[in-house]
Write a protein that holds these residues in place. Structure first.
Motif, PDB file in Angstrom:
ATOM      1  N   ALA A  39       0.687  -1.142  -0.017  1.00 52.41           N
ATOM      2  CA  ALA A  39       0.014  -0.079  -0.056  1.00 52.41           C
ATOM      3  C   ALA A  39       0.945   1.351  -0.186  1.00 52.41           C
ATOM      4  O   ALA A  39       0.394   2.267  -0.794  1.00 52.41           O
ATOM      5  CB  ALA A  39      -0.957  -0.073   1.258  1.00 52.41           C
ATOM      6  N   LEU A  40       2.097   1.192   0.859  1.00 51.15           N
ATOM      7  CA  LEU A  40       3.042   2.529   0.795  1.00 51.15           C
ATOM      8  C   LEU A  40       3.484   2.865  -0.611  1.00 51.15           C
ATOM      9  O   LEU A  40       3.585   3.790  -1.075  1.00 51.15           O
ATOM     10  CB  LEU A  40       4.010   1.941   1.826  1.00 51.15           C
ATOM     11  N   GLN A  41       4.021   1.561  -1.101  1.00 50.26           N
ATOM     12  CA  GLN A  41       4.473   1.858  -2.586  1.00 50.26           C
ATOM     13  C   GLN A  41       3.548   2.306  -3.631  1.00 50.26           C
ATOM     14  O   GLN A  41       3.869   3.213  -4.282  1.00 50.26           O
ATOM     15  CB  GLN A  41       5.138   0.387  -3.059  1.00 50.26           C
ATOM     16  N   GLN A  42       2.433   1.777  -3.371  1.00 54.12           N
ATOM     17  CA  GLN A  42       1.253   2.318  -4.347  1.00 54.12           C
ATOM     18  C   GLN A  42       1.051   3.729  -3.996  1.00 54.12           C
ATOM     19  O   GLN A  42       0.780   4.560  -5.040  1.00 54.12           O
ATOM     20  CB  GLN A  42      -0.041   1.684  -4.264  1.00 54.12           C
ATOM     21  N   HIS A  43       0.858   4.120  -3.028  1.00 53.79           N
ATOM     22  CA  HIS A  43       0.656   5.583  -2.399  1.00 53.79           C
ATOM     23  C   HIS A  43       1.778   6.509  -3.092  1.00 53.79           C
ATOM     24  O   HIS A  43       1.637   7.568  -3.659  1.00 53.79           O
ATOM     25  CB  HIS A  43       0.613   5.779  -0.872  1.00 53.79           C
TER      26      HIS A  43
END
Length: 187
Positions: free
Chosen positions: A22-26
């Motif tokens: 989720a962090l990479q996507q954000h």
């Protein structure tokens, strides 16, 4: 042979993309949003076509919100009701009625008053599964964007892909109908 290789790339990249945190996507969404806003400002674009992210595609939510705040016109693709495998682009506002199309992708309900001719777009941001450094894009395989982008050089808009870095491959096998993009913004 090309068809098999292209499908193999689709499968591999979609799997890699699905494993992003989720962090990479954000972080990627923030980066791509900033790159896109810079490009929009540089080109003084007013009519911008985007897409609702689907199947792990890089999110366009922040970009859409930013464009609304800047009073830009946002358009989303809608499957053409009469011409198979073609797209129309409809104005998208916060209160636009939406529906899921046959692929499960959200799109504005068809209202001919909200259709914008392709020639009036300034930038058309496209989703993609994979891309290479030559600007070739590999989509989901339906050819919707390839048909839409045919002869884009003779139109008023530029096609720009949005992608995660992990979607880049060394060399995409291409077919005669594939349309290279003007640019690809990577997050």
């Amino acid at each position: 042979m090309n068809t098999q290789k292209r499908q193999q790339i689709r499968t591999e990249i979609r799997k890699i993309r699905a494993n992003l945190t989720a962090l990479q996507q954000h972080q990627a969404e923030q980066s791509v949003t900033q790159h896109a806003l810079n490009l929009i400002e540089q080109r003084q674009a007013k009519n911008i076509a985007l897409y609702f992210s689907f199947d792990g595609e890089i999110s366009t939510k922040a970009l859409i919100q930013s464009l609304w705040m800047q009073n830009k016109n946002v358009y989303l693709p809608v499957l053409h009701p009469f011409t198979k495998h073609y797209l129309l682009f409809l104005r998208y506002l916060p209160d636009t009625p939406m529906k899921q199309n046959q692929f499960g992708i959200w799109e504005p309900k068809l209202n001919v008053q909200n259709v914008l001719p392709l020639n009036e777009l300034d930038i058309l941001f496209t989703p993609l599964v994979a891309f290479d450094k030559k600007g070739n894009r590999l989509g989901m395989g339906g050819g919707f964007y390839d048909r839409t982008l045919q002869n884009w050089q003779n139109k008023s808009f530029i096609p720009v892909g949005l992608a995660y870095q992990c979607q880049q491959v060394e060399n995409l096998p291409t077919e005669h109908w594939d349309v290279p993009l003007f640019d690809i913004l990577v997050g």
